[in-house]
Scaffold this motif. Structure first.
Motif, PDB file in Angstrom:
ATOM      1  N   GLU A 191       0.829  -1.215   0.000  1.00  0.00           N
ATOM      2  CA  GLU A 191       0.000   0.000   0.000  1.00  0.00           C
ATOM      3  C   GLU A 191       0.857   1.255   0.000  1.00  0.00           C
ATOM      4  O   GLU A 191       0.750   2.076  -0.895  1.00  0.00           O
ATOM      5  N   LYS A 192       1.704   1.418   1.004  1.00  0.00           N
ATOM      6  CA  LYS A 192       2.505   2.632   1.107  1.00  0.00           C
ATOM      7  C   LYS A 192       3.951   2.319   0.759  1.00  0.00           C
ATOM      8  O   LYS A 192       4.532   1.361   1.259  1.00  0.00           O
ATOM      9  N   ILE A 193       4.521   3.156  -0.104  1.00  0.00           N
ATOM     10  CA  ILE A 193       5.912   2.952  -0.501  1.00  0.00           C
ATOM     11  C   ILE A 193       6.466   4.290  -0.993  1.00  0.00           C
ATOM     12  O   ILE A 193       5.760   5.081  -1.630  1.00  0.00           O
ATOM     13  N   THR A 194       7.716   4.558  -0.672  1.00  0.00           N
ATOM     14  CA  THR A 194       8.354   5.783  -1.174  1.00  0.00           C
ATOM     15  C   THR A 194       8.878   5.522  -2.580  1.00  0.00           C
ATOM     16  O   THR A 194       9.015   4.375  -3.017  1.00  0.00           O
ATOM     17  N   ALA A 195       9.199   6.591  -3.280  1.00  0.00           N
ATOM     18  CA  ALA A 195       9.734   6.452  -4.633  1.00  0.00           C
ATOM     19  C   ALA A 195      11.042   5.666  -4.625  1.00  0.00           C
ATOM     20  O   ALA A 195      11.275   4.801  -5.471  1.00  0.00           O
ATOM     21  N   CYS A 196      11.915   5.930  -3.630  1.00  0.00           N
ATOM     22  CA  CYS A 196      13.185   5.203  -3.543  1.00  0.00           C
ATOM     23  C   CYS A 196      12.954   3.720  -3.276  1.00  0.00           C
ATOM     24  O   CYS A 196      13.645   2.859  -3.845  1.00  0.00           O
ATOM     25  N   GLN A 197      11.992   3.420  -2.410  1.00  0.00           N
ATOM     26  CA  GLN A 197      11.692   2.018  -2.128  1.00  0.00           C
ATOM     27  C   GLN A 197      11.175   1.304  -3.379  1.00  0.00           C
ATOM     28  O   GLN A 197      11.527   0.153  -3.634  1.00  0.00           O
ATOM     29  N   GLU A 198      10.351   1.999  -4.179  1.00  0.00           N
ATOM     30  CA  GLU A 198       9.820   1.346  -5.367  1.00  0.00           C
ATOM     31  C   GLU A 198      10.931   1.057  -6.385  1.00  0.00           C
ATOM     32  O   GLU A 198      10.931   0.000  -7.023  1.00  0.00           O
ATOM     33  N   LEU A 199      11.862   1.962  -6.513  1.00  0.00           N
ATOM     34  CA  LEU A 199      13.002   1.695  -7.391  1.00  0.00           C
ATOM     35  C   LEU A 199      13.816   0.509  -6.873  1.00  0.00           C
ATOM     36  O   LEU A 199      14.307  -0.317  -7.641  1.00  0.00           O
ATOM     37  N   ARG A 200      13.930   0.420  -5.536  1.00  0.00           N
ATOM     38  CA  ARG A 200      14.657  -0.690  -4.937  1.00  0.00           C
ATOM     39  C   ARG A 200      13.936  -2.018  -5.197  1.00  0.00           C
ATOM     40  O   ARG A 200      14.559  -3.045  -5.435  1.00  0.00           O
ATOM     41  N   VAL A 201      12.601  -1.996  -5.141  1.00  0.00           N
ATOM     42  CA  VAL A 201      11.809  -3.190  -5.444  1.00  0.00           C
ATOM     43  C   VAL A 201      12.100  -3.665  -6.855  1.00  0.00           C
ATOM     44  O   VAL A 201      12.283  -4.866  -7.116  1.00  0.00           O
ATOM     45  N   ARG A 202      12.166  -2.734  -7.793  1.00  0.00           N
ATOM     46  CA  ARG A 202      12.465  -3.084  -9.185  1.00  0.00           C
ATOM     47  C   ARG A 202      13.857  -3.718  -9.305  1.00  0.00           C
ATOM     48  O   ARG A 202      14.056  -4.696 -10.025  1.00  0.00           O
ATOM     49  N   GLU A 203      14.828  -3.149  -8.584  1.00  0.00           N
ATOM     50  CA  GLU A 203      16.187  -3.695  -8.628  1.00  0.00           C
ATOM     51  C   GLU A 203      16.208  -5.116  -8.080  1.00  0.00           C
ATOM     52  O   GLU A 203      16.865  -6.007  -8.644  1.00  0.00           O
ATOM     53  N   ILE A 204      15.508  -5.352  -6.979  1.00  0.00           N
ATOM     54  CA  ILE A 204      15.494  -6.679  -6.354  1.00  0.00           C
ATOM     55  C   ILE A 204      14.855  -7.697  -7.283  1.00  0.00           C
ATOM     56  O   ILE A 204      15.377  -8.803  -7.486  1.00  0.00           O
ATOM     57  N   ALA A 240      10.355 -19.803  -3.275  1.00  0.00           N
ATOM     58  CA  ALA A 240      10.859 -18.702  -4.100  1.00  0.00           C
ATOM     59  C   ALA A 240      10.205 -17.392  -3.687  1.00  0.00           C
ATOM     60  O   ALA A 240      10.857 -16.344  -3.612  1.00  0.00           O
ATOM     61  N   GLY A 241       8.901 -17.435  -3.414  1.00  0.00           N
ATOM     62  CA  GLY A 241       8.202 -16.246  -2.937  1.00  0.00           C
ATOM     63  C   GLY A 241       8.755 -15.772  -1.599  1.00  0.00           C
ATOM     64  O   GLY A 241       8.897 -14.565  -1.366  1.00  0.00           O
ATOM     65  N   ALA A 242       9.080 -16.719  -0.709  1.00  0.00           N
ATOM     66  CA  ALA A 242       9.627 -16.358   0.603  1.00  0.00           C
ATOM     67  C   ALA A 242      10.991 -15.686   0.468  1.00  0.00           C
ATOM     68  O   ALA A 242      11.297 -14.720   1.181  1.00  0.00           O
ATOM     69  N   ARG A 243      11.814 -16.181  -0.450  1.00  0.00           N
ATOM     70  CA  ARG A 243      13.120 -15.543  -0.665  1.00  0.00           C
ATOM     71  C   ARG A 243      12.944 -14.121  -1.180  1.00  0.00           C
ATOM     72  O   ARG A 243      13.648 -13.195  -0.759  1.00  0.00           O
ATOM     73  N   LEU A 244      12.013 -13.942  -2.106  1.00  0.00           N
ATOM     74  CA  LEU A 244      11.732 -12.602  -2.621  1.00  0.00           C
ATOM     75  C   LEU A 244      11.219 -11.701  -1.509  1.00  0.00           C
ATOM     76  O   LEU A 244      11.652 -10.551  -1.365  1.00  0.00           O
ATOM     77  N   ARG A 245      10.304 -12.224  -0.689  1.00  0.00           N
ATOM     78  CA  ARG A 245       9.755 -11.448   0.439  1.00  0.00           C
ATOM     79  C   ARG A 245      10.857 -11.025   1.402  1.00  0.00           C
ATOM     80  O   ARG A 245      10.919  -9.858   1.825  1.00  0.00           O
ATOM     81  N   ASP A 246      11.730 -11.959   1.772  1.00  0.00           N
ATOM     82  CA  ASP A 246      12.775 -11.649   2.748  1.00  0.00           C
ATOM     83  C   ASP A 246      13.719 -10.569   2.228  1.00  0.00           C
ATOM     84  O   ASP A 246      14.135  -9.679   2.983  1.00  0.00           O
ATOM     85  N   GLU A 247      14.044 -10.639   0.937  1.00  0.00           N
ATOM     86  CA  GLU A 247      14.930  -9.626   0.359  1.00  0.00           C
ATOM     87  C   GLU A 247      14.242  -8.261   0.315  1.00  0.00           C
ATOM     88  O   GLU A 247      14.854  -7.227   0.620  1.00  0.00           O
ATOM     89  N   LEU A 248      12.971  -8.249  -0.045  1.00  0.00           N
ATOM     90  CA  LEU A 248      12.225  -6.990  -0.089  1.00  0.00           C
ATOM     91  C   LEU A 248      12.131  -6.359   1.296  1.00  0.00           C
ATOM     92  O   LEU A 248      12.336  -5.145   1.460  1.00  0.00           O
ATOM     93  N   GLN A 249      11.833  -7.162   2.298  1.00  0.00           N
ATOM     94  CA  GLN A 249      11.692  -6.619   3.647  1.00  0.00           C
ATOM     95  C   GLN A 249      13.029  -6.218   4.245  1.00  0.00           C
ATOM     96  O   GLN A 249      13.097  -5.292   5.053  1.00  0.00           O
ATOM     97  N   SER A 250      14.094  -6.894   3.826  1.00  0.00           N
ATOM     98  CA  SER A 250      15.429  -6.540   4.320  1.00  0.00           C
ATOM     99  C   SER A 250      15.884  -5.198   3.763  1.00  0.00           C
ATOM    100  O   SER A 250      16.427  -4.365   4.490  1.00  0.00           O
ATOM    101  N   ARG A 251      15.657  -4.985   2.465  1.00  0.00           N
ATOM    102  CA  ARG A 251      16.146  -3.767   1.823  1.00  0.00           C
ATOM    103  C   ARG A 251      15.129  -2.629   1.825  1.00  0.00           C
ATOM    104  O   ARG A 251      15.478  -1.486   1.526  1.00  0.00           O
TER     105      ARG A 251
END
Length: 521
Positions: A191-204, A240-251
């Motif tokens: 729901e809520k995300i900053t512009a920098c976080q969204e760019l980081r999501v794309r990188e991940i 695979a979803g859990a690995r993606l989730r953990d990386e997203l929440q970490s970064r």
């Protein structure tokens, strides 16, 4: 330098209030342009369609079209529009409905221009953040052509565009996939995300996608990420979803994610898989934090989609009113168990939780209740909501429980007095007492009565009526049995009276009278 960036529409059916707000609020200083006012919901809807305002400041109770319906219509056509709601003290239930639709800014009449300015300022900041994020993403898309790159055409189309007929075949050829290959989709939403976080999501997502990596391919659009993995079983896809989730929440610390994994399907069935996985994601609300939804989570809801009758805050409120802390805890657990078992759509469950909150804490100041509601709406899962409400209830018990500790027995004593007074009334029942005199939930009163007396209410009532009839038979030797039945609360059914009397005494009414006569001779 002042700016005039966002358009705002003001809606209120009270002309004096409407004109006062239009005149006193510093629109320009807030970065707003007041593009119009409306005297009712229908007039407002016409202006929204024509002018497409960014923000609508609206009354909640209006003629022709109320604020709730106005919000619903607008969100369907312009989901990006923001709302702030004006409401009176006696309209709080309507404000609860608005909050259940995602409206976070609630202003209680009468409010001054400072209060209105603070709420509108928050909305402007939200819009500013959205605009900044969009600008950054446009730049990012120009750089790497993410939206429709050859690396992720089908997933990007699923997220943003109507699906082209040849999209699956183009994807198969691009990725060199064979016809028999089956894929599973991993769906992520926030729901809520900053512009920098969204760019980081794309990188991940990009870093985890490609040959030899966790994800076969991925795409990001707005507040959603969609990835595909080659089918190797549900457990592998969830991992695979859990690995993606953990990386997203970490970064991206603090990012609250909703996740789901689809069933396996062929390339030309991805459109259906995408629809399915979005449905699963809607039920991730019933999982703990970080849970990943699958088809199994949805199955109970398909069997029974009705809202459970047990999900009522009245039982909890009744327990709190009489100081029965254990009863309140029991009913709260039952409320959330019933809600979890029913698996309603998320918005329906949230609405019930808001109703619970307003029922249980209806005696607290409106501003405090509003803060509790805002906190509830910010929580990602039903388990989080249960923990929060339970904590708030324990604080209430700690503050007020001691002064309520003896009310349970007092309520039962009052019930007994009312039974004695209304015994001849054949309508007298637990339901009747709760509706006409005690104004508490009948089911709860019944449990309380049994707890205090060790006897069911119905048994006690019948026993009192039999004792009354025995007294009348003994003292009014000339009265007819149908008269005694009526005066004892059995109405005109003399046969029923006789059957119950014999069950309790071992005699029929006439036999009982005869035994008394013989005893006195």
């Amino acid at each position: 330098m002042s700016r005039s960036t966002y358009k705002i529409l003001l809606v209120d059916d009270e002309r004096i209030i409407r004109e006062a707000i239009a005149r006193t609020v510093d629109w320009e200083g807030l970065g707003l342009e007041l593009i119009g006012t409306a005297a009712d919901g229908l007039q407002a809807w016409e202006q929204i369609e024509a002018l497409r305002p960014d923000i609508i400041l609206t009354d909640i109770k209006m003629p022709r079209l109320d604020g709730l319906e106005l919000i619903r219509r607008t969100k369907e056509q312009q989901p990006e529009a923001r709302f702030a709601v004006l409401s009176g003290y006696d309209e709080f239930d309507l404000a609860v409905g608005a909050m259940s639709m995602g409206v976070k800014h609630y202003l209680l009449k009468p409010c001054d221009e400072q209060e209105i300015g603070r709420a509108l300022g928050e909305l402007v900041r939200e819009l500013d953040e959205t605009r900044r994020r969009e600008q950054l993403l446009v730049a990012a898309r120009k750089t790497d052509n993410t939206r429709l790159s050859e690396r992720e055409p089908l997933l990007a189309l699923l997220l943003e565009e109507p699906l082209a007929e040849d999209a699956a075949e183009r994807l198969r050829l691009t990725m060199q996939l064979h016809h028999q290959m089956k894929l599973r989709l991993i769906f992520v939403q926030w729901e809520k995300i900053t512009a920098c976080q969204e760019l980081r999501v794309r990188e991940i997502a990009a870093a985890q996608s490609g040959a030899g990596r966790s994800l076969l391919l991925s795409a990001v659009a707005g507040n959603r990420l969609l990835a595909a993995v080659e089918d190797a079983g549900l457990a592998e896809a969830v991992a695979a979803g859990a690995r993606l989730r953990d990386e997203l929440q970490s970064r991206c610390p603090g990012l609250q994610l909703t996740m789901a994994v689809s069933e396996a399907g062929p390339l030309d069935g991805l459109s259906q898989l995408y629809q399915d996985v979005q449905t699963y994601a809607a039920f991730a609300f019933y999982l703990g934090a970080g849970g990943i939804a699958t088809r199994e989570l949805v199955e109970p809801q398909r069997a029974s989609s009705a809202v459970p009758e047990a999900a009522s805050g009245e039982l909890i409120a009744a327990a709190l009113r009489i100081g029965d802390a254990e009863g309140a805890r029991y009913e709260l657990a039952a409320f959330f168990q019933a809600l979890a078992a029913a698996r309603c759509e998320r918005h329906a469950s949230l609405s019930l939780c808001l109703q619970l909150l307003t029922t249980v804490f209806k005696e607290v100041p409106v501003e405090e209740l509003q803060a509790k509601m805002a906190r509830l709406l910010s929580l990602p899962t039903l388990g989080d909501i249960e923990t929060y409400v339970a904590s708030e209830m324990e604080q209430w018990i700690e503050r007020f429980g001691e002064t309520q500790s003896n009310r349970g027995s007092a309520i039962v004593l009052r019930m007994k007095r009312l039974i004695a007074y209304h015994l001849a009334n054949e309508d007298l029942s637990l339901q009747w007492l709760s509706q006409q005199h005690i104004f508490m939930n009948a089911e709860y009163l019944g449990r309380l009565f049994r707890k205090e007396t060790g006897e069911k209410f119905s048994q006690y009532l019948t026993r009192q009526r039999i004792e009354k009839s025995k007294q009348l038979i003994a003292t009014e030797t000339e009265s007819k049995m149908y008269e005694i039945a009526a005066r004892s609360g059995f109405g005109g059914d003399q046969q029923y009276f006789g059957n119950v009397f014999k069950k309790y005494t071992g005699y029929s009414p006439l036999e009982y009278r005869k035994s008394l006569t013989e005893r006195n001779q």
